[in-house]
Structures are given as structure tokens and as C-alpha cells.
Design an enzyme around this catalytic site. Structure first.
Site, PDB file in Angstrom:
ATOM      1  CB  ALA A   1       8.244  52.796 -26.689  1.00  0.00           C
TER       2      ALA A   1
ATOM      3  CD  GLN B   1       9.283 -10.014  -1.219  1.00  0.00           C
ATOM      4  OE1 GLN B   1       8.889  -8.904  -1.570  1.00  0.00           O
ATOM      5  NE2 GLN B   1       8.544 -10.834  -0.493  1.00  0.00           N
TER       6      GLN B   1
ATOM      7  CG  LEU C   1       8.858  -4.149   3.930  1.00  0.00           C
ATOM      8  CD1 LEU C   1       7.778  -5.136   4.361  1.00  0.00           C
ATOM      9  CD2 LEU C   1      10.203  -4.853   3.794  1.00  0.00           C
TER      10      LEU C   1
ATOM     11  CE1 TYR D   1       9.867  33.380 -21.719  1.00  0.00           C
ATOM     12  CE2 TYR D   1      10.933  34.103 -23.739  1.00  0.00           C
ATOM     13  CZ  TYR D   1      10.808  33.194 -22.712  1.00  0.00           C
ATOM     14  OH  TYR D   1      11.624  32.093 -22.658  1.00  0.00           O
TER      15      TYR D   1
ATOM     16  CB  ALA E   1       9.205  -6.047  -3.047  1.00  0.00           C
TER      17      ALA E   1
ATOM     18  NE  ARG F   1      10.513  55.019 -32.178  1.00  0.00           N
ATOM     19  CZ  ARG F   1      10.347  55.587 -31.003  1.00  0.00           C
ATOM     20  NH1 ARG F   1      10.043  54.845 -29.960  1.00  0.00           N
ATOM     21  NH2 ARG F   1      10.479  56.880 -30.853  1.00  0.00           N
TER      22      ARG F   1
ATOM     23  NE  ARG G   1      -6.802  -1.042  -5.869  1.00  0.00           N
ATOM     24  CZ  ARG G   1      -6.968  -0.767  -4.569  1.00  0.00           C
ATOM     25  NH1 ARG G   1      -6.417  -1.545  -3.668  1.00  0.00           N
ATOM     26  NH2 ARG G   1      -7.680   0.266  -4.203  1.00  0.00           N
TER      27      ARG G   1
HETATM   28  C1  UD1 Z   1      -0.337  -5.092   5.720  1.00  0.00           C
HETATM   29  C2  UD1 Z   1      -0.368  -5.767   7.083  1.00  0.00           C
HETATM   30  C3  UD1 Z   1      -1.651  -5.393   7.810  1.00  0.00           C
HETATM   31  C4  UD1 Z   1      -1.749  -3.875   7.923  1.00  0.00           C
HETATM   32  C5  UD1 Z   1      -1.649  -3.225   6.552  1.00  0.00           C
HETATM   33  C6  UD1 Z   1      -1.550  -1.740   6.702  1.00  0.00           C
HETATM   34  C7  UD1 Z   1       0.823  -7.885   6.881  1.00  0.00           C
HETATM   35  C8  UD1 Z   1       0.701  -9.344   6.746  1.00  0.00           C
HETATM   36  N1  UD1 Z   1      -0.313  -7.191   6.912  1.00  0.00           N
HETATM   37  O1  UD1 Z   1      -1.381  -5.667   4.962  1.00  0.00           O
HETATM   38  O2  UD1 Z   1      -1.686  -5.965   9.093  1.00  0.00           O
HETATM   39  O3  UD1 Z   1      -2.964  -3.530   8.556  1.00  0.00           O
HETATM   40  O4  UD1 Z   1      -0.486  -3.681   5.857  1.00  0.00           O
HETATM   41  O5  UD1 Z   1      -1.663  -1.110   5.466  1.00  0.00           O
HETATM   42  O6  UD1 Z   1       1.914  -7.379   6.995  1.00  0.00           O
HETATM   43  N2  UD1 Z   1       5.403  -5.963   0.251  1.00  0.00           N
HETATM   44  C9  UD1 Z   1       6.577  -6.458  -0.270  1.00  0.00           C
HETATM   45  N3  UD1 Z   1       6.638  -7.764  -0.617  1.00  0.00           N
HETATM   46  C10 UD1 Z   1       5.594  -8.616  -0.453  1.00  0.00           C
HETATM   47  C11 UD1 Z   1       4.399  -8.101   0.066  1.00  0.00           C
HETATM   48  C12 UD1 Z   1       4.338  -6.768   0.420  1.00  0.00           C
HETATM   49  O7  UD1 Z   1       7.559  -5.716  -0.420  1.00  0.00           O
HETATM   50  O8  UD1 Z   1       5.744  -9.787  -0.787  1.00  0.00           O
HETATM   51  C13 UD1 Z   1       5.338  -4.539   0.616  1.00  0.00           C
HETATM   52  C14 UD1 Z   1       4.394  -3.771  -0.302  1.00  0.00           C
HETATM   53  O9  UD1 Z   1       5.120  -3.146  -1.347  1.00  0.00           O
HETATM   54  C15 UD1 Z   1       3.813  -2.727   0.632  1.00  0.00           C
HETATM   55  C16 UD1 Z   1       3.865  -3.393   2.013  1.00  0.00           C
HETATM   56  O10 UD1 Z   1       4.803  -4.440   1.912  1.00  0.00           O
HETATM   57  O11 UD1 Z   1       4.634  -1.575   0.662  1.00  0.00           O
HETATM   58  C17 UD1 Z   1       2.512  -3.889   2.496  1.00  0.00           C
HETATM   59  O12 UD1 Z   1       2.022  -4.901   1.665  1.00  0.00           O
HETATM   60  P1  UD1 Z   1       0.484  -5.110   1.391  1.00  0.00           P
HETATM   61  O13 UD1 Z   1       0.342  -6.265   0.496  1.00  0.00           O
HETATM   62  O14 UD1 Z   1      -0.154  -3.835   1.004  1.00  0.00           O
HETATM   63  O15 UD1 Z   1      -0.045  -5.548   2.845  1.00  0.00           O
HETATM   64  P2  UD1 Z   1      -1.545  -5.479   3.345  1.00  0.00           P
HETATM   65  O16 UD1 Z   1      -2.264  -6.680   2.865  1.00  0.00           O
HETATM   66  O17 UD1 Z   1      -2.117  -4.166   3.079  1.00  0.00           O
END
Ligand code: UD1
Ligand code: MG
Length: 457
Positions: free
Chosen positions: A405, A73, A10, A348, A12, A422, A17
Site C-alpha cells: 500500500a 439537387q 431527400l 483510475y 437537400a 514508499r 432553424r
Molecule cells: C412536406 C409535404 C407535406 C407533409 C410534410 C410532412 C410536400 C410538398 N409537402 O411539407 O405534405 O405534410 O412534408 O412533414 O412535399 N427537401 C429537399 N429539397 C427541396 C425541398 C425539400 O431535399 O427543395 C427535403 C427537405 O430536406 C426535407 C423534406 O424534403 O427533408 C421535406 O421538405 P419540407 O420543406 O420540410 O416540406 P414541408 O413543407 O414540411
């Protein structure tokens, strides 16, 4: 035979930040994009397929997944929604599906393997990697009963008792391929964040009569990267791993904490590395080579028994053969040094070929750039280049030649020739005393004139 594994990554998330024009998962760790670490760790499982989930328009991220396919997504509606986007690409797969996050690059292949093995052994429909968090506030909590996982509760949805649980969700999940479509389809967004939580797959699997488990790992592996400080923390952790692996493989480091490695740095055995050395991408170092303090090395294959530094810089496109010496304040760029060649001080050497056994004197410059283009300097074997020489490229110096040299060499030097580039020295006998007297008188006259100037006390 074991059923094949598929991996869904995943990626997306917006990563706002980071405050960066570069997508978060492409920020580099140990000189390799974060996503490449995740991909490499997944690929080590030899999965039958890897699928990336990316945001709309994330062409750079999709390219970083290549040759693996990606799906888009359309809206960031949660981790469950993101995983669901991959279902089409998982058609026909009926083994375990590992779902991992693109911004968690420290998860090891070992832990992924452990999770899959535990799921297979327990016959679990869903398994997650968990850890005891020092501060569980940001994480989903793993609620267990009788050794089985009952549900995952996100922090914002947890009651006081659940919030007190420190066993946290890493985000890494393994779902049985035969069930994944049904489970992901059943996820609803009836929670505080109005998101489709992947974590709901645990509760849904249990409700359908299947088993879910949690496998414990180390917190350090599950650091997710959302900010530049987390990126720096991950870099530190990764460097420590790379240093430990290098030392385990037979490398001596005087002060490991100051040696910076790239994910692809390769060492032979009995290599010694002094303090404050940085290895950029693409470096291979042969056995018995010594790299002294304060060197910066990138894009070079270094042979066996080579001496480098202190204070040497080797830039990309270089090749350093066995037994070469590269001393202090020597810079190489796109330069090949053949067996036993030496450049011991202050030089160099850019776009050059230095033949076997040749000696490059202190202060030698390969003048490779004329303001418009770069040119090569080709030096044969057993050549001697005297100190403080400028070798104006394009230039060829034949085998066994000797450049005196202080020469500025603009014309090719044939083999075994002696080249002077030289002015001839002029020596005047006894004239030193006369010069000294003249200079002394002039200094005295100037001092006297200054003392007599009006207004001077
Ligand atoms: C998620 C977990 C949480 C876990 C934590 C660990 C869920 C609901 N929660 O929370 O239990 O403790 O990670 O770090 O799964 N992403 C997508 N599409 C989206 C949302 C997220 O691709 O719509 C991807 C983000 O890019 C990221 C990952 O999923 O790589 C996690 O998403 P993030 O929003 O950071 O989840 P957390 O709230 O941290
Ligand atoms: Mg997160």
C-alpha cells in the site's frame, strides 16, 4: 417473385432553424446521426438501391450516405424537384420507389413495409403514409374518397373545408417505378409557394387513370426535425423505444426514464440497470451483469456476471471480462480487465491490462500520461496492488506479485515479488504525550498574545 424496392432519401433541405454549422441531418439522436437512423430503417427493407438527394457542396452529408450514391439537387425548388433529381440514379428500376425525408428519423421499417405491401396489394401507382394530426396546420391534407386517395393539398393551398381535414401527409410516399419518371416530370410549380410539390404526384396519377392510396400510421413516428427542441423531442421518443426494446429483451431497469441508451447498445439477458445510467456508443453488456446507479459507460464490451458501480465511469477502448467487479468512483480508460479482476473503490486505470483474478486496491492510479505521451501498465494474473499506489507507466507487474500500500512503483515488478515503493516507517515509543503537551502550550501562548494586542476589547 416480388419486384425490388428502391429508396430515395431527400436531404437537400437547409435546416437553418437548427442554427448550426453541422448539417441538420447529421445532428445526433441516440449517439448516431439522424441520417444514419433513416438509412438503417431503409436498409432493413433490403432495397435494391438507396439514393440520397443532397444540396450542392454538402460533402459531409454525401459522405454519411456512403456507400450509397447521392445526387445533387442544384436548387431547393421543392420536394417534387428533389425527387426528380434522383431519376437518373433510378434508371432500370421498375419496382416500388419509396421516397422518405432525411429529417424524419422516427419512421419505422414496419411502417415502410406496410406502405409498400398495401401499394402492391391495391395495385396503386402512388401510396402515402398518413396520420391523424393533433394540429394539422403544418401538413399537407390527405383528401380521400371511397377508400382511395384523391389528392394532397398543402396547408397554404387548402380551402376551408380541406383545412378542416386532420388526416395529414407524413411525407413518406411510395411510387411505382414504371411510372415515376412520367409523374415527376409532370409536376408544375403552380401553387402558393411556387414550389414543385411531390404531393402533386397523387393527383397526376389519378388523372392518368391510376390508383392512389393512403395508409394510416401513428403521429409520433412522423415527427420532422427542424429545431433543437424537435431534436430533443425525437431523442426522448427514441430513448423510450430503445428502453422498451431492451426490457422486452430481458433487461431490468429500476427507473427506465433515467437510463440513456445509444442506438447500438447491446444487452444479454437478466442484466439489471439502476437509475441514472448513460450508455455512450459502442457498449455491449453480457448476461447477468448488474450496473448500479450513476454510471457513465462508453466503448466497452462487458462480460457476464460483472458488477459495475455505483458511480463508475468506463471510457472507450476498454474490455471487461466475465465476473469482474468495478466499484464506486472507479474510472477505466482503454483498459482490459481479465476474468474475475477487481477494482472495488476509487481508482483510475488508464491504458492498462489487469490480469485475471487481480485485485486493485482503493486509491490506485495508473499514471499513464507524462505530459507528452500515454504509456501502458501491464499487470499479470493474481496480482495484489495495495491501496493508494501509483503505478508509473510504462510498467509491468508480473503474475502473483504484491505491491504494498502507498507505493509509487516506477520499476517493473517480477512475478511473485513483493514491492515496496514508499518511505520506511519510523515509530518512537511514548513520544505522543510529549508532542501533545508541546502543541497545547504553543496554542495557549498564541491565544494570550492575541488577547494582549492593543485595540482589542
Ligand atoms: C412536406 C409535404 C407535406 C407533409 C410534410 C410532412 C410536400 C410538398 N409537402 O411539407 O405534405 O405534410 O412534408 O412533414 O412535399 N427537401 C429537399 N429539397 C427541396 C425541398 C425539400 O431535399 O427543395 C427535403 C427537405 O430536406 C426535407 C423534406 O424534403 O427533408 C421535406 O421538405 P419540407 O420543406 O420540410 O416540406 P414541408 O413543407 O414540411
Ligand atoms: Mg417539413
Amino acid at each position: 417473385m416480388k419486384s425490388p424496392i428502391a429508396v430515395v432519401i431527400l436531404a437537400a433541405g437547409a435546416g437553418t432553424r437548427m442554427k448550426s454549422a453541422l448539417p441538420k441531418v447529421l445532428h445526433r439522436l441516440a449517439n448516431r446521426p439522424m441520417l444514419a437512423h433513416v438509412l438503417a430503417n431503409a436498409a432493413a427493407l433490403k432495397p435494391s438501391r438507396i439514393v440520397g438527394v443532397v444540396a450542392p457542396g454538402a460533402t459531409e452529408v454525401a459522405r454519411a450516405f456512403a456507400p450509397h450514391p447521392t445526387v445533387v439537387q442544384l436548387k431547393p425548388l421543392g420536394t417534387g424537384h428533389a425527387a426528380k433529381a434522383a431519376l437518373g440514379a433510378l434508371k432500370g428500376h421498375d419496382g416500388p420507389v419509396l421516397i422518405v425525408f432525411g429529417d424524419a428519423p422516427l419512421v419505422t421499417t414496419g411502417s415502410l413495409r406496410k406502405l409498400v405491401a398495401a401499394c402492391r396489394k391495391a395495385g396503386a401507382a402512388v401510396g402515402v403514409l398518413g396520420f391523424i394530426a393533433r394540429d394539422p396546420t403544418p401538413y399537407g391534407r390527405l383528401i380521400e374518397q371511397d377508400g382511395e386517395l384523391v389528392k394532397i393539398v398543402e396547408s397554404k393551398d387548402a380551402d376551408a373545408k380541406e383545412r378542416a381535414v386532420a388526416f395529414s401527409n407524413s411525407g413518406v410516399m411510395c411510387i411505382e417505378g414504371k411510372l415515376i419518371a412520367t409523374l415527376l416530370d409532370a409536376i408544375r410549380n403552380d401553387n402558393v409557394k411556387r414550389e414543385f410539390y411531390l404531393t402533386d404526384a397523387v393527383r397526376l396519377a389519378r388523372e392518368a387513370g391510376h390508383k392512389a392510396i393512403a395508409v394510416a400510421g401513428e403521429e409520433a413516428e412522423f415527427l420532422g426535425i427542424n429545431s433543437r427542441s424537435e431534436l430533443a423531442a425525437a431523442e426522448q421518443a427514441l430513448q423510450q423505444r430503445l428502453r422498451a426494446a431492451a426490457m422486452a429483451g430481458g433487461v431490468t431497469m429500476t427507473d427506465p426514464g433515467t437510463v440513456w441508451l445509444s442506438a447500438d447498445t447491446k444487452f444479454g439477458t437478466d442484466v439489471t440497470i439502476g437509475p441514472n445510467v448513460r450508455f455512450g456508443p459502442g457498449v455491449t453488456v453480457g448476461s447477468d451483469t448488474v450496473i448500479n446507479a450513476f454510471c457513465d459507460i462508453e466503448g466497452v464490451r462487458i462480460g457476464r456476471g460483472v458488477l459495475v458501480g455505483p458511480f463508475a465511469r468506463i471510457r472507450p477502448g476498454s474490455e471487461v471480462a466475465d465476473g469482474v467487479h468495478i466499484g464506486n468512483f472507479v474510472e477505466l480508460k482503454a483498459t482490459r480487465m481479465a476474468k474475475g479482476a477487481k477494482a472495488n473503490h476509487l481508482a483510475y486505470l488508464g491504458d492498462s491490462d489487469i490480469g485475471a483474478g487481480s485485485n486493485i486496491g482503493a486509491g490506485t492510479i495508473a499514471v499513464n500520461y507524462d505530459g507528452y505521451g500515454k504509456h501502458r501498465t501491464v499487470i499479470g494474473a493474481d496480482v495484489f496492488i495495495g491501496s493508494n499506489s501509483s503505478l508509473v507507466a510504462p510498467l509491468k507487474v508480473g503474475r502473483g506479485a504484491n505491491v504494498t500500500a502507498g507505493s509509487v512503483v516506477t520499476e517493473d515488478v517480477p512475478a511473485n515479488a513483493l514491492a515496496f515503493g514508499r518511505a520506511r516507517q519510523v515509530t518512537k515509543k511514548g513520544r505522543a504525550a510529549a508532542l501533545r503537551a508541546k502543541l497545547k502550550n504553543r496554542a495557549a501562548a498564541l491565544k494570550k498574545a492575541a488577547a494582549e494586542r492593543p485595540g482589542k476589547k
